[in-house]
Design a protein around this motif. Structure first.
Motif, PDB file in Angstrom:
ATOM      1  N   GLY A 104       0.788  -1.225   0.000  1.00 37.04           N
ATOM      2  CA  GLY A 104       0.000   0.000   0.000  1.00 37.04           C
ATOM      3  C   GLY A 104       0.820   1.275   0.000  1.00 37.04           C
ATOM      4  N   THR A 105       2.148   1.170   0.055  1.00 36.14           N
ATOM      5  CA  THR A 105       3.010   2.353   0.028  1.00 36.14           C
ATOM      6  C   THR A 105       3.522   2.595  -1.389  1.00 36.14           C
ATOM      7  OG1 THR A 105       5.065   1.124   0.441  1.00 36.14           O
ATOM      8  CG2 THR A 105       3.761   1.791   2.371  1.00 36.14           C
ATOM      9  N   ASP A 106       4.144   3.762  -1.601  1.00 32.09           N
ATOM     10  CA  ASP A 106       4.749   4.042  -2.905  1.00 32.09           C
ATOM     11  C   ASP A 106       5.798   2.995  -3.247  1.00 32.09           C
ATOM     12  OD1 ASP A 106       3.198   6.276  -3.283  1.00 32.09           O
ATOM     13  OD2 ASP A 106       4.720   7.697  -2.574  1.00 32.09           O
ATOM     14  N   LEU A 107       6.605   2.600  -2.269  1.00 35.96           N
ATOM     15  CA  LEU A 107       7.628   1.593  -2.515  1.00 35.96           C
ATOM     16  C   LEU A 107       7.004   0.265  -2.913  1.00 35.96           C
ATOM     17  CD1 LEU A 107      10.510   0.555  -2.504  1.00 35.96           C
ATOM     18  CD2 LEU A 107      10.330   0.233  -0.022  1.00 35.96           C
ATOM     19  N   GLY A 108       5.935  -0.120  -2.224  1.00 34.70           N
ATOM     20  CA  GLY A 108       5.276  -1.379  -2.541  1.00 34.70           C
ATOM     21  C   GLY A 108       4.709  -1.408  -3.946  1.00 34.70           C
ATOM     22  N   ARG A 109       4.301  -0.250  -4.441  1.00 35.81           N
ATOM     23  CA  ARG A 109       3.695  -0.197  -5.769  1.00 35.81           C
ATOM     24  C   ARG A 109       4.706  -0.326  -6.893  1.00 35.81           C
ATOM     25  NH1 ARG A 109      -0.239   2.907  -2.944  1.00 35.81           N
ATOM     26  NH2 ARG A 109       1.072   4.750  -2.818  1.00 35.81           N
ATOM     27  N   HIS A 110       5.984  -0.040  -6.609  1.00 32.13           N
ATOM     28  CA  HIS A 110       6.974  -0.177  -7.686  1.00 32.13           C
ATOM     29  C   HIS A 110       8.288  -0.769  -7.194  1.00 32.13           C
ATOM     30  CE1 HIS A 110       7.288   4.133  -6.278  1.00 32.13           C
ATOM     31  NE2 HIS A 110       8.528   3.710  -6.071  1.00 32.13           N
ATOM     32  N   ILE A 111       8.215  -1.688  -6.248  1.00 32.46           N
ATOM     33  CA  ILE A 111       9.428  -2.353  -5.765  1.00 32.46           C
ATOM     34  C   ILE A 111      10.129  -3.100  -6.901  1.00 32.46           C
ATOM     35  CG2 ILE A 111       8.116  -4.409  -5.068  1.00 32.46           C
ATOM     36  CD1 ILE A 111      11.208  -3.007  -3.223  1.00 32.46           C
ATOM     37  N   GLU A 112       9.349  -3.531  -7.916  1.00 36.49           N
ATOM     38  CA  GLU A 112       9.949  -4.294  -9.014  1.00 36.49           C
ATOM     39  C   GLU A 112      10.915  -3.468  -9.844  1.00 36.49           C
ATOM     40  OE1 GLU A 112       6.325  -2.287 -10.471  1.00 36.49           O
ATOM     41  OE2 GLU A 112       6.724  -3.626  -8.764  1.00 36.49           O
ATOM     42  N   LYS A 113      10.848  -2.140  -9.751  1.00 37.79           N
ATOM     43  CA  LYS A 113      11.780  -1.312 -10.534  1.00 37.79           C
ATOM     44  C   LYS A 113      13.215  -1.469 -10.050  1.00 37.79           C
ATOM     45  CE  LYS A 113      12.697   3.009  -9.777  1.00 37.79           C
ATOM     46  NZ  LYS A 113      12.723   4.480  -9.564  1.00 37.79           N
ATOM     47  N   TYR A 114      13.378  -1.920  -8.798  1.00 37.28           N
ATOM     48  CA  TYR A 114      14.726  -2.137  -8.266  1.00 37.28           C
ATOM     49  C   TYR A 114      15.166  -3.541  -8.647  1.00 37.28           C
ATOM     50  CZ  TYR A 114      13.551   2.154  -5.869  1.00 37.28           C
ATOM     51  OH  TYR A 114      13.181   3.455  -5.612  1.00 37.28           O
ATOM     52  N   SER A 115      15.521  -3.672  -9.918  1.00 40.94           N
ATOM     53  CA  SER A 115      15.763  -4.987 -10.510  1.00 40.94           C
ATOM     54  C   SER A 115      16.971  -5.696  -9.913  1.00 40.94           C
ATOM     55  CB  SER A 115      15.949  -4.845 -12.026  1.00 40.94           C
ATOM     56  OG  SER A 115      16.947  -3.885 -12.327  1.00 40.94           O
ATOM     57  N   PHE A 116      17.828  -4.967  -9.153  1.00 43.72           N
ATOM     58  CA  PHE A 116      19.014  -5.613  -8.601  1.00 43.72           C
ATOM     59  C   PHE A 116      18.658  -6.650  -7.535  1.00 43.72           C
ATOM     60  CE2 PHE A 116      18.737  -1.135  -7.043  1.00 43.72           C
ATOM     61  CZ  PHE A 116      18.270  -1.367  -5.760  1.00 43.72           C
ATOM     62  N   PHE A 117      17.408  -6.687  -7.063  1.00 45.32           N
ATOM     63  CA  PHE A 117      17.009  -7.758  -6.156  1.00 45.32           C
ATOM     64  C   PHE A 117      17.009  -9.108  -6.871  1.00 45.32           C
ATOM     65  CE2 PHE A 117      15.205  -4.435  -3.333  1.00 45.32           C
ATOM     66  CZ  PHE A 117      15.704  -4.906  -2.129  1.00 45.32           C
TER      67      PHE A 117
END
Length: 295
Positions: A104-117
């Protein structure tokens, strides 16, 4: 194999008090000596290692690992290690957070953009001393918030600080791509050779259209890292680069032979000729037959 589903389980393992059930900042020097063992994680982990404690692997590949290295782990991943009977004292710091924290946070909505995970090979992030200090400052801000009573602002502030940490890491990875320019050019050259070899063989007929995952595997890179490398070096995604190559070969085959568009499509690895015609027109503005007549 160790298996950690919750933040609390990992805190207990590392002799840490649980200040929040969904997030924690770990000082690994407080942990008991341990042996290297495969470990499953049910949460995100950003790990700053300050001591060499063996070779870390994900899947069949080994991390490009040394002291002062950042490693990123996503829920469901297994961190593999060369087995050892000797005990070692872990050192370093890390922040762990459960997916529920950022829901429900901004981070949760686009965590996938941090592809280095999902960089699951030998491309961990090596940081300078100045970069290390910035990482430690980010850890400190998250810890500071955890040491205060939870209120209605806690979730938003903690997730915002985690996102700031990840944005710094994204910047540092951009720097690493630049400083490894020669190595990256070598990867691009190998990719070009692999792509040419693919279409000089019968693989299009047996395997179909070449995939990004196929070339990433041949180069011993994760698909995400390979895709990010291509985007930074060429301005195009790996998929776009492959498609451009396919169209170049298709143009030659259409112009230089009497084969039908259906036959050319099969030689290129397309299962259905209409898919080939659609891609060709999207790239050139003409159908294969229109292109042949035009030329």
């Amino acid at each position: 194999m160790n298996r950690f589903e919750t933040v609390t389980e990992y805190n207990i393992f590392n002799n840490h008090e649980t200040l929040h059930p969904l997030v924690s900042v770990i000082d690994f020097s407080k942990a008991d000596p341990r042996r290297l063992i495969r470990t499953y994680f049910g949460f995100y982990l950003v790990l700053l290692k300050d001591v060499h404690c063996g070779d870390l692997r994900y899947g069949k590949n080994t991390y490009d690992y040394q002291e002062g290295t950042l490693i990123f782990i996503a829920p469901g991943q297994i961190l593999d290690m060369e087995p050892s009977v000797e005990l070692y004292q872990p050192k370093g710091h890390g922040v762990i957070f459960h997916p529920d924290l950022i829901m429900g946070t901004d981070l949760g909505r686009h965590i996938e953009k941090y592809s280095f995970f999902d960089y699951n090979t030998n491309e961990a992030l090596h940081i300078s001393e100045r970069e290390r200090q910035m990482i430690m400052d980010s850890f400190g801000k998250i810890k500071y918030e955890l040491e205060h009573a939870v209120d209605k602002h806690s979730k938003e502030i903690i997730s915002a600080n985690i996102e700031l940490l990840l944005k710094y890491c994204e910047r540092f990875y951009d720097r690493q791509f630049i400083t490894r320019d020669n190595e990256n050019k070598g990867i691009l050259e190998k990719f070009e050779l692999l792509l040419n070899d693919y279409y000089s063989s019968d693989k299009p007929q047996t395997l179909g259209l070449p995939s990004v995952a196929y070339f990433a595997d041949e180069l011993n890179l994760s698909s995400n890292y390979f895709g990010d490398l291509m985007k930074r070096e060429t301005g195009k995604s790996a998929k776009e680069y492959v498609q451009i190559k396919i169209i170049e070969i298709a143009k030659k085959k259409i112009f230089e032979s009497d084969k039908t568009a259906r036959e050319v499509a099969y030689e290129l690895g397309f299962k259905y000729s209409q898919h080939f015609s659609r891609m060709f027109k999207n790239e050139t503005g003409y159908t294969p037959n229109e292109y042949r007549n035009l030329n």
